[in-house]
Design a protein around this motif. Structure first.
Motif, PDB file in Angstrom:
ATOM      1  N   UNK A   1       0.891  -1.181   0.000  1.00  0.00           N
ATOM      2  CA  UNK A   1       0.000   0.000   0.000  1.00  0.00           C
ATOM      3  C   UNK A   1       0.911   1.206   0.000  1.00  0.00           C
ATOM      4  N   UNK A   2       0.786   2.121  -0.845  1.00  0.00           N
ATOM      5  CA  UNK A   2      -0.298   2.469  -1.776  1.00  0.00           C
ATOM      6  C   UNK A   2      -0.189   1.793  -3.130  1.00  0.00           C
ATOM      7  N   UNK A   3      -1.200   2.054  -3.935  1.00  0.00           N
ATOM      8  CA  UNK A   3      -1.260   1.568  -5.311  1.00  0.00           C
ATOM      9  C   UNK A   3      -1.484   2.757  -6.233  1.00  0.00           C
ATOM     10  N   UNK A   4      -0.711   2.800  -7.324  1.00  0.00           N
ATOM     11  CA  UNK A   4      -0.889   3.863  -8.321  1.00  0.00           C
ATOM     12  C   UNK A   4      -1.297   3.200  -9.646  1.00  0.00           C
ATOM     13  N   UNK A   5      -2.416   3.660 -10.215  1.00  0.00           N
ATOM     14  CA  UNK A   5      -2.865   3.147 -11.517  1.00  0.00           C
ATOM     15  C   UNK A   5      -2.696   4.264 -12.544  1.00  0.00           C
ATOM     16  N   UNK A   6      -2.072   3.959 -13.661  1.00  0.00           N
ATOM     17  CA  UNK A   6      -1.939   4.949 -14.739  1.00  0.00           C
ATOM     18  C   UNK A   6      -2.714   4.458 -15.946  1.00  0.00           C
ATOM     19  N   UNK A   7      -3.761   5.172 -16.314  1.00  0.00           N
ATOM     20  CA  UNK A   7      -4.565   4.819 -17.499  1.00  0.00           C
ATOM     21  C   UNK A   7      -4.121   5.720 -18.652  1.00  0.00           C
ATOM     22  N   UNK A   8      -3.686   5.105 -19.752  1.00  0.00           N
ATOM     23  CA  UNK A   8      -3.271   5.931 -20.890  1.00  0.00           C
ATOM     24  C   UNK A   8      -3.160   5.117 -22.153  1.00  0.00           C
ATOM     25  N   UNK A   9      -2.426   5.614 -23.123  1.00  0.00           N
ATOM     26  CA  UNK A   9      -2.225   4.913 -24.399  1.00  0.00           C
ATOM     27  C   UNK A   9      -0.966   4.054 -24.311  1.00  0.00           C
ATOM     28  N   UNK A  10      -0.709   3.180 -25.284  1.00  0.00           N
ATOM     29  CA  UNK A  10       0.472   2.301 -25.228  1.00  0.00           C
ATOM     30  C   UNK A  10       1.783   3.078 -25.063  1.00  0.00           C
ATOM     31  N   UNK A  11       2.721   2.482 -24.317  1.00  0.00           N
ATOM     32  CA  UNK A  11       4.024   3.091 -24.035  1.00  0.00           C
ATOM     33  C   UNK A  11       5.129   2.102 -24.385  1.00  0.00           C
ATOM     34  N   UNK A  12       6.357   2.624 -24.513  1.00  0.00           N
ATOM     35  CA  UNK A  12       7.509   1.745 -24.772  1.00  0.00           C
ATOM     36  C   UNK A  12       7.961   1.134 -23.447  1.00  0.00           C
ATOM     37  N   UNK A  13       8.809   0.102 -23.549  1.00  0.00           N
ATOM     38  CA  UNK A  13       9.341  -0.548 -22.333  1.00  0.00           C
ATOM     39  C   UNK A  13      10.104   0.485 -21.484  1.00  0.00           C
ATOM     40  N   UNK A  14      10.895   1.330 -22.153  1.00  0.00           N
ATOM     41  CA  UNK A  14      11.657   2.342 -21.409  1.00  0.00           C
ATOM     42  C   UNK A  14      10.735   3.303 -20.670  1.00  0.00           C
ATOM     43  N   UNK A  15       9.671   3.740 -21.336  1.00  0.00           N
ATOM     44  CA  UNK A  15       8.739   4.676 -20.685  1.00  0.00           C
ATOM     45  C   UNK A  15       8.109   4.020 -19.446  1.00  0.00           C
ATOM     46  N   UNK A  16       7.764   2.760 -19.579  1.00  0.00           N
ATOM     47  CA  UNK A  16       7.115   2.075 -18.441  1.00  0.00           C
ATOM     48  C   UNK A  16       8.097   1.924 -17.272  1.00  0.00           C
ATOM     49  N   UNK A  17       9.324   1.558 -17.589  1.00  0.00           N
ATOM     50  CA  UNK A  17      10.357   1.399 -16.537  1.00  0.00           C
ATOM     51  C   UNK A  17      10.549   2.729 -15.799  1.00  0.00           C
ATOM     52  N   UNK A  18      10.676   3.815 -16.588  1.00  0.00           N
ATOM     53  CA  UNK A  18      10.917   5.146 -16.012  1.00  0.00           C
ATOM     54  C   UNK A  18       9.722   5.627 -15.199  1.00  0.00           C
ATOM     55  N   UNK A  19       8.539   5.380 -15.740  1.00  0.00           N
ATOM     56  CA  UNK A  19       7.309   5.842 -15.095  1.00  0.00           C
ATOM     57  C   UNK A  19       7.151   5.166 -13.719  1.00  0.00           C
TER      58      UNK A  19
END
Lengths: 62, 62, 62, 62, 62, 62
Positions: A1-19
């Protein structure tokens, strides 16, 4: 706990790692909760499945 | 703001276009918020991933 | 099934009644699913708990 | 009503069938709501889309 | 990871304690994930904020 | 679009302001989407409504 949900359009592997890294780091310091406790879910939605202003994102610039 | 999430089974492109338009239009007029502010997310779930009454939707009529 | 979640600011009882009725009716006819199967959750968030464009809604016009 | 959402990694068909049945059964008895009223959504996320402790699940043991 | 969200009507402290314990225990054994990794969020919605079949739960038996 | 949901325990007004600003700013730069398009919802859950490891957060250190 906590949980963060990000709703959006497709991302690259690098963007997801960084995010995941940056959202966890900044939220952890603001909320005074250890980074280890955080879960982040990145929800990649097709542009056909998101509407903004009543129009599908995939059709907004037609 | 606001955001509308629709959880259901797979839909056609036409259904998604219509759903986004109509849900935005009706919610906008009821909530007195401009259509431009609305985001709609259509979540298409496989029938293997939804349970109703404790049974997977994909297996309800077996 | 399906489920519709509406995330927004506080609403009146009349607005909630109307929203539930109209979203269910329109989604039911578009998705070809009986109205009885629909669940709608209206999530009323305080303006202090919603950010748009990086600013709390409660502080956007300061 | 109610609705149970399970966010996790991909599961087998058997796991999903069992999860829907058991979560519905136990929640129904605790919440005193008939099993028929329950909807369960199993959200299978790729390990590239989940972060725990700031690191993607797909990269945690590298 | 995983995360279980339960959307429903208000519950007692005992019901919430039991629900968290049992949902975690059963999902843990089915999903082969340690109980420690689970987060459960119990979302108590007022009956004025839930619609079933297009009618607010608070008004269904009027 | 996008939308960020943060599920956690109650926060102060300052924490919420900061969280909305920083999550929007960092996600905007990583996802190449203007800050104006972002919505952030901060969900404050009572410790009686969150379970970690099968135990209510409000009862974990008893």
């Amino acid at each position: 706990m906590p949980v963060i949900m990000v709703e959006g359009i497709p991302l690259s592997a690098d963007q997801k790692r960084e995010l995941v890294a940056i959202l966890t780091k900044s939220a952890s310091s603001i909320m005074n909760v250890s980074e280890q406790a955080f879960q982040v879910y990145i929800k990649e939605n097709s542009r056909d499945n998101i509407g903004v202003g009543g129009i599908l994102v995939s059709e907004r610039n037609k």
